[in-house]
Scaffold this active site. Structure first.
Site, PDB file in Angstrom:
ATOM      1  N   CYS A 112       6.895 -16.504 -37.181  1.00 33.13           N
ATOM      2  CA  CYS A 112       6.673 -17.537 -38.200  1.00 33.13           C
ATOM      3  C   CYS A 112       7.658 -17.468 -39.363  1.00 33.13           C
ATOM      4  O   CYS A 112       7.747 -18.408 -40.155  1.00 33.13           O
ATOM      5  CB  CYS A 112       5.240 -17.449 -38.721  1.00 33.13           C
ATOM      6  SG  CYS A 112       4.007 -17.470 -37.409  1.00 33.13           S
ATOM      7  N   HIS A 249       4.324 -20.883 -45.262  1.00 36.18           N
ATOM      8  CA  HIS A 249       4.063 -21.004 -43.828  1.00 36.18           C
ATOM      9  C   HIS A 249       2.671 -21.602 -43.649  1.00 36.18           C
ATOM     10  O   HIS A 249       1.706 -21.180 -44.283  1.00 36.18           O
ATOM     11  CB  HIS A 249       4.157 -19.628 -43.173  1.00 36.18           C
ATOM     12  CG  HIS A 249       3.662 -19.608 -41.768  1.00 36.18           C
ATOM     13  ND1 HIS A 249       4.042 -20.546 -40.832  1.00 36.18           N
ATOM     14  CD2 HIS A 249       2.780 -18.769 -41.138  1.00 36.18           C
ATOM     15  CE1 HIS A 249       3.435 -20.285 -39.691  1.00 36.18           C
ATOM     16  NE2 HIS A 249       2.672 -19.224 -39.849  1.00 36.18           N
ATOM     17  N   ASN A 279      -0.406 -24.408 -37.015  1.00 30.59           N
ATOM     18  CA  ASN A 279       0.627 -23.388 -37.197  1.00 30.59           C
ATOM     19  C   ASN A 279       1.701 -23.579 -36.133  1.00 30.59           C
ATOM     20  O   ASN A 279       1.470 -23.310 -34.957  1.00 30.59           O
ATOM     21  CB  ASN A 279      -0.019 -22.004 -37.083  1.00 30.59           C
ATOM     22  CG  ASN A 279       0.961 -20.866 -37.249  1.00 30.59           C
ATOM     23  OD1 ASN A 279       2.170 -21.062 -37.227  1.00 30.59           O
ATOM     24  ND2 ASN A 279       0.444 -19.662 -37.403  1.00 30.59           N
TER      25      ASN A 279
END
Length: 323
Positions: A112, A249, A279
């Site tokens: 990520c 994020h 996500n």
């Protein structure tokens, strides 16, 4: 030292929307349960498009935004944990697709935090004078590495891609950078590769899905989000009041909410779109940054923080000056 401009941004998400009600048909969950725990309402899922295809579409959009030609690109860095193949790299496939004949190409794996790492690498190459134009991409097809019977993970993730064109310029876009890793906690978020002992066993391949210690990741994410914001601000002697947006994020609304409370800043300071995309790992902050620019939410002189954190464990951030 050469200055680095963010010359263009681009993103792409597949058209297929999988909302929480759709998920409730394949796993024991429901819309309220997911929204209350994550803030996610829906996510995009690839239907036949692989990581390289989505990366290519994001790259083309970024090139149009920057008004550059493919042959101008000196370096392509693709951040992904879901490549099409082990060989060739996704970056080389993108090079072929867009016909970037002069580019050096390679992939990186930082989950990520991937696009943050890619932008850091590109910035350093330009500042050193080695390259003038860099294409950094974060792209993921996470749907292919999920256990769709595990409601603790399959509800969280989506597919997508984001790209940025960095180039040598007259003004500075990247005011400060910060990256780090904590491999000692790596087992908190894993996806095994091909098993060494018997790579031809089908049952072993079925184990190659994401597993996560949710509590450990939550604790890590809140701590790192707060730490990264403070470090980036301190380096440039900038206050939170001077920041237009913090783009974190897009992992979980509760993570962002907790960080906002610790930083004593209104949640509206954070740009959040995880309700729409979930996500998307390496693509996450890039999709959000592209939206902020496309919606004209920032203007010349504004300062924006982007913060990444995730598997590895990895983390990092950039303080961006809008030019």
């Amino acid at each position: 030292m050469n200055k680095v401009e963010i010359a263009g941004l681009g993103s792409y998400v597949p058209p297929k929307i999988l909302d929480n009600n759709d998920l409730s048909l394949i796993v024991d969950t429901n819309d309220e349960w997911i929204r209350c725990r994550t803030g996610i309402r829906q996510r995009r899922i690839s239907q036949g498009e692989n990581t390289s295809e989505m990366a290519t579409k994001a790259a083309i959009n970024a090139m149009k935004s920057a008004n550059i030609k493919a042959e101008d690109i000196d370096l392509i860095v693709v951040a992904t944990i879901t490549p099409d193949n082990f060989i060739p790299s996704t970056a080389c496939i993108v090079q072929k697709n867009i016909k970037a004949v002069n580019a050096t190409c390679f992939d990186i794996s930082a989950a990520c935090s991937g696009l943050i790492y890619g932008l850091d690498i590109g910035t350093q190459f330009i500042r050193s004078g080695r390259f003038k134009v860099v294409l950094a991409i974060g792209a993921e097809t996470l749907s292919k590495i999920l256990n769709w019977q595990d409601r603790s993970t399959c509800i969280l993730f989506g597919d997508g891609a984001a790209a940025a064109i960095l180039q040598m310029g007259e003004e500075e876009s990247i005011l400060s950078m910060y990256t780090g890793s904590d491999g000692f906690q790596g087992d908190a978020l894993t996806c095994p590769a091909v098993p060494v002992n018997n790579p031809c066993t089908t049952s072993d391949f079925q184990k190659s899905v994401v597993t996560m210690d949710g509590k450990a990741i939550f604790k890590f994410a809140v701590k790192i989000l707060v730490k990264s914001v403070k470090m980036l601000l301190k380096e440039q002697e900038v206050t939170l009041e001077e920041i237009k947006y913090i783009i974190p994020h897009q992992a979980n609304y509760r993570i962002i909410e907790c960080a906002a409370k610790i930083l004593k800043v209104d949640i509206d300071k954070f740009y959040i779109n995880l309700d729409l995309y979930g996500n998307t790992s390496a693509a996450s902050v890039g999709i959000a940054l592209d939206e902020v620019y496309k919606k004209n939410l920032v203007e010349k002189g504004d300062k924006v923080l982007i913060i990444g954190f995730g598997g590895g464990l990895t983390y990092g951030g950039l303080l961006i000056n809008v030019i």
